[in-house]
Design a protein around this motif. Structure first.
Motif, PDB file in Angstrom:
ATOM      1  N   LYS A 225      -2.978   6.155   1.314  1.00  0.00           N
ATOM      2  CA  LYS A 225      -2.310   5.928   0.032  1.00  0.00           C
ATOM      3  C   LYS A 225      -0.899   6.514   0.054  1.00  0.00           C
ATOM      4  O   LYS A 225       0.049   5.902  -0.459  1.00  0.00           O
ATOM      5  CB  LYS A 225      -3.131   6.540  -1.107  1.00  0.00           C
ATOM      6  CG  LYS A 225      -4.414   5.784  -1.417  1.00  0.00           C
ATOM      7  CD  LYS A 225      -5.219   6.440  -2.520  1.00  0.00           C
ATOM      8  CE  LYS A 225      -4.574   6.261  -3.870  1.00  0.00           C
ATOM      9  NZ  LYS A 225      -5.455   6.724  -4.973  1.00  0.00           N
ATOM     10  N   GLU A 226      -0.758   7.693   0.646  1.00  0.00           N
ATOM     11  CA  GLU A 226       0.566   8.307   0.766  1.00  0.00           C
ATOM     12  C   GLU A 226       1.490   7.431   1.613  1.00  0.00           C
ATOM     13  O   GLU A 226       2.669   7.229   1.268  1.00  0.00           O
ATOM     14  CB  GLU A 226       0.444   9.694   1.397  1.00  0.00           C
ATOM     15  CG  GLU A 226      -0.263  10.720   0.521  1.00  0.00           C
ATOM     16  CD  GLU A 226      -0.547  12.018   1.263  1.00  0.00           C
ATOM     17  OE1 GLU A 226      -0.295  12.068   2.495  1.00  0.00           O
ATOM     18  OE2 GLU A 226      -1.022  12.977   0.625  1.00  0.00           O
TER      19      GLU A 226
ATOM     20  N   ASN B 184       1.168   4.179   2.179  1.00  0.00           N
ATOM     21  CA  ASN B 184       1.450   2.944   1.447  1.00  0.00           C
ATOM     22  C   ASN B 184       2.597   3.148   0.469  1.00  0.00           C
ATOM     23  O   ASN B 184       3.503   2.316   0.367  1.00  0.00           O
ATOM     24  CB  ASN B 184       0.201   2.482   0.692  1.00  0.00           C
ATOM     25  CG  ASN B 184      -0.610   1.459   1.462  1.00  0.00           C
ATOM     26  OD1 ASN B 184      -0.171   0.337   1.666  1.00  0.00           O
ATOM     27  ND2 ASN B 184      -1.781   1.850   1.904  1.00  0.00           N
ATOM     28  N   THR B 185       2.546   4.248  -0.257  1.00  0.00           N
ATOM     29  CA  THR B 185       3.610   4.552  -1.218  1.00  0.00           C
ATOM     30  C   THR B 185       4.956   4.659  -0.515  1.00  0.00           C
ATOM     31  O   THR B 185       5.970   4.128  -0.993  1.00  0.00           O
ATOM     32  CB  THR B 185       3.298   5.866  -1.957  1.00  0.00           C
ATOM     33  OG1 THR B 185       2.073   5.719  -2.686  1.00  0.00           O
ATOM     34  CG2 THR B 185       4.413   6.224  -2.924  1.00  0.00           C
ATOM     35  N   THR B 186       4.972   5.324   0.629  1.00  0.00           N
ATOM     36  CA  THR B 186       6.213   5.455   1.401  1.00  0.00           C
ATOM     37  C   THR B 186       6.712   4.097   1.874  1.00  0.00           C
ATOM     38  O   THR B 186       7.915   3.803   1.815  1.00  0.00           O
ATOM     39  CB  THR B 186       5.991   6.377   2.610  1.00  0.00           C
ATOM     40  OG1 THR B 186       5.578   7.665   2.157  1.00  0.00           O
ATOM     41  CG2 THR B 186       7.264   6.521   3.434  1.00  0.00           C
TER      42      THR B 186
ATOM     43  N   TYR C 178       6.294   1.198   0.511  1.00  0.00           N
ATOM     44  CA  TYR C 178       6.854   0.444  -0.609  1.00  0.00           C
ATOM     45  C   TYR C 178       8.144   1.073  -1.142  1.00  0.00           C
ATOM     46  O   TYR C 178       9.148   0.381  -1.352  1.00  0.00           O
ATOM     47  CB  TYR C 178       5.834   0.350  -1.746  1.00  0.00           C
ATOM     48  CG  TYR C 178       4.633  -0.520  -1.445  1.00  0.00           C
ATOM     49  CD1 TYR C 178       4.784  -1.816  -0.964  1.00  0.00           C
ATOM     50  CD2 TYR C 178       3.337  -0.043  -1.656  1.00  0.00           C
ATOM     51  CE1 TYR C 178       3.686  -2.614  -0.692  1.00  0.00           C
ATOM     52  CE2 TYR C 178       2.234  -0.836  -1.391  1.00  0.00           C
ATOM     53  CZ  TYR C 178       2.407  -2.117  -0.906  1.00  0.00           C
ATOM     54  OH  TYR C 178       1.313  -2.903  -0.638  1.00  0.00           O
ATOM     55  N   GLU C 179       8.111   2.379  -1.372  1.00  0.00           N
ATOM     56  CA  GLU C 179       9.216   3.025  -2.081  1.00  0.00           C
ATOM     57  C   GLU C 179      10.379   3.422  -1.180  1.00  0.00           C
ATOM     58  O   GLU C 179      11.534   3.420  -1.624  1.00  0.00           O
ATOM     59  CB  GLU C 179       8.691   4.258  -2.825  1.00  0.00           C
ATOM     60  CG  GLU C 179       7.682   3.917  -3.918  1.00  0.00           C
ATOM     61  CD  GLU C 179       7.230   5.134  -4.697  1.00  0.00           C
ATOM     62  OE1 GLU C 179       7.683   6.256  -4.366  1.00  0.00           O
ATOM     63  OE2 GLU C 179       6.420   4.972  -5.634  1.00  0.00           O
ATOM     64  N   VAL C 180      10.102   3.763   0.068  1.00  0.00           N
ATOM     65  CA  VAL C 180      11.171   4.197   0.975  1.00  0.00           C
ATOM     66  C   VAL C 180      11.651   3.046   1.858  1.00  0.00           C
ATOM     67  O   VAL C 180      12.858   2.831   2.013  1.00  0.00           O
ATOM     68  CB  VAL C 180      10.708   5.385   1.848  1.00  0.00           C
ATOM     69  CG1 VAL C 180      11.815   5.802   2.819  1.00  0.00           C
ATOM     70  CG2 VAL C 180      10.299   6.560   0.969  1.00  0.00           C
TER      71      VAL C 180
ATOM     72  N   GLY D 158      10.838  -0.191   1.336  1.00  0.00           N
ATOM     73  CA  GLY D 158      11.061  -1.402   0.548  1.00  0.00           C
ATOM     74  C   GLY D 158      10.190  -2.580   0.902  1.00  0.00           C
ATOM     75  O   GLY D 158      10.554  -3.735   0.637  1.00  0.00           O
TER      76      GLY D 158
ATOM     77  N   ASN E   1       7.594  -5.531   0.820  1.00  0.00           N
ATOM     78  CA  ASN E   1       7.211  -6.466  -0.236  1.00  0.00           C
ATOM     79  C   ASN E   1       5.947  -5.979  -0.946  1.00  0.00           C
ATOM     80  O   ASN E   1       4.899  -5.795  -0.327  1.00  0.00           O
ATOM     81  CB  ASN E   1       6.972  -7.846   0.386  1.00  0.00           C
ATOM     82  CG  ASN E   1       6.742  -8.933  -0.642  1.00  0.00           C
ATOM     83  OD1 ASN E   1       6.382  -8.675  -1.784  1.00  0.00           O
ATOM     84  ND2 ASN E   1       6.948 -10.169  -0.228  1.00  0.00           N
ATOM     85  N   SER E   2       6.026  -5.786  -2.255  1.00  0.00           N
ATOM     86  CA  SER E   2       4.901  -5.239  -3.019  1.00  0.00           C
ATOM     87  C   SER E   2       3.729  -6.210  -3.122  1.00  0.00           C
ATOM     88  O   SER E   2       2.635  -5.826  -3.539  1.00  0.00           O
ATOM     89  CB  SER E   2       5.361  -4.846  -4.430  1.00  0.00           C
ATOM     90  OG  SER E   2       5.860  -5.974  -5.130  1.00  0.00           O
TER      91      SER E   2
END
Length: 352
Positions: free
Chosen positions: A299-300, A302-304, A306-308, A310, A312-313
């Motif tokens: 999960k950590e 995945n967040t990176t 998406y957020e770092v 970029g 595709n969500s």
């Protein structure tokens, strides 16, 4: 599609209705289930992330979705049990009957399918999601160790093209299918692919990791949307070579070297910095750590992603990447020996 499903049923085939993490096909196929054909239909998840298993469930999730969409609960249970057993000729499982192994679950009702008790070969093994037996650690030394990759330099990631038009693998949201498209790209003075962020086209590489052949396949991907970095994994169906995607060769090379160093897993780099690594010591595919621990790490990451980076969500960063080397799912995929056109069922050149 339902039409394809019916075509296969008429040919006498069984239908596996998949609801995984990257591919969600169950709701689209359930309208094709009828009283007359339901015994040839069954459930599967294919690849499913720990988070989805912990939060939504596994085959029990299929049961809930099916009943919500109007499938008779008994029919749904058949698709989860006896149908699959009969398909694979597992003649002593799939039902509660004389001569069958006593593998069964007790659920609260036939709508929510919350599992209260689990029995395996007649033994009571779990209650309300908790095991009632002591787990035993196994020796994994025979299935862990280094990746068998022939050493190579970063120049192997240079993608020489014969023209400014290239065949590109376009990704589709929430799907394992890809589209084969042609795109105008840029080349440097040596004829090698040159990345431009505005084009949303990045490089993909598959590196053979079992027999040190030195094979490296290169391709181009659209709609992954990763920027300023790279992601790599040793989960790459079905040959499970190293697969790496990125917008620059340096981070791609760092990712590959990290996986070689740890013996397999998933990793991400940006500007030379390691953004996160999950070690998968069992053949580079599995972990011996508890599921909640792996879920937290994923999960950590995945967040990176998406957020770092970029990503595709509408895509699962790691699951999507793992399927880009599977040359049986249309339309186009990449293997360690080149770009494969699944529709034509032959290798094809990147340059048009």
């Amino acid at each position: 599609t339902v039409d394809e499903m019916r075509e296969r049923l008429r040919a006498g085939m069984y239908i596996l209705m998949r609801e995984g993490s990257a591919a969600h096909d169950l709701k689209a196929l359930l309208p094709g289930v009828t009283e007359g054909n339901s015994r040839r239909c069954m459930f599967c998840t294919d690849d499913r992330q720990p988070e989805d298993i912990l939060e939504s469930g596994h085959i029990d999730n299929h049961l809930r979705i099916s009943v919500e969409m109007g499938i008779d609960p008994i029919t749904a249970v058949q698709m989860a049990t006896i149908n699959a057993a009969e398909c694979f000729k597992l003649n002593n499982v799939g039902a509660v009957a004389i001569g069958y192994e006593a593998n069964f679950v007790i659920v609260d009702n036939l709508k929510d399918f919350e599992v209260r008790e689990v029995y395996y070969k007649g033994n009571f093994v779990a209650k309300d999601g908790k095991a009632v037996f002591e787990s035993v650690s196994e020796d994994i030394s025979t299935v862990s160790g280094k990746l068998n990759v022939k050493p190579f330099g970063i120049e192997r990631f240079e993608l020489e093209l014969k023209s400014d038009i290239a065949r590109v693998m376009r990704l589709k949201a929430h799907s394992l299918l890809t589209e084969k498209v042609q795109r105008k790209i840029f080349r440097d003075k040596n004829g090698n692919y040159k990345h431009y962020p505005e084009l949303d086209i990045i490089k993909l590489a598959v590196i053979e990791r079992h027999n040190a052949t030195g094979n490296i396949g290169l391709g181009l991907v659209e709609n992954f949307k990763l920027q300023n970095g790279a992601i790599a994994t040793t989960i790459a169906h079905d040959s499970h070579n190293i697969i790496v995607i990125g917008d620059n060769d340096s981070d791609m090379y760092s990712c590959v070297n990290e996986l070689i160093k740890i013996g397999g897993g998933i990793t991400m780099f940006s500007n030379g910095n390691n953004l996160g690594t999950l070690h998968l010591p069992i053949a580079g595919l599995m972990s011996d750590k508890p599921l909640p621990e792996i879920n937290k790490k994923l999960k950590e990451m995945n967040t990176t992603a998406y957020e770092v980076l970029g990503v595709n969500s509408n895509l699962d960063p790691f699951m999507t990447l793992a399927f880009l080397a599977l040359p049986v799912i249309p339309e186009i995929k990449l293997t360690d020996i080149g770009l494969f056109d699944v529709i034509q069922f032959k290798f094809t050149d990147i340059s048009v």
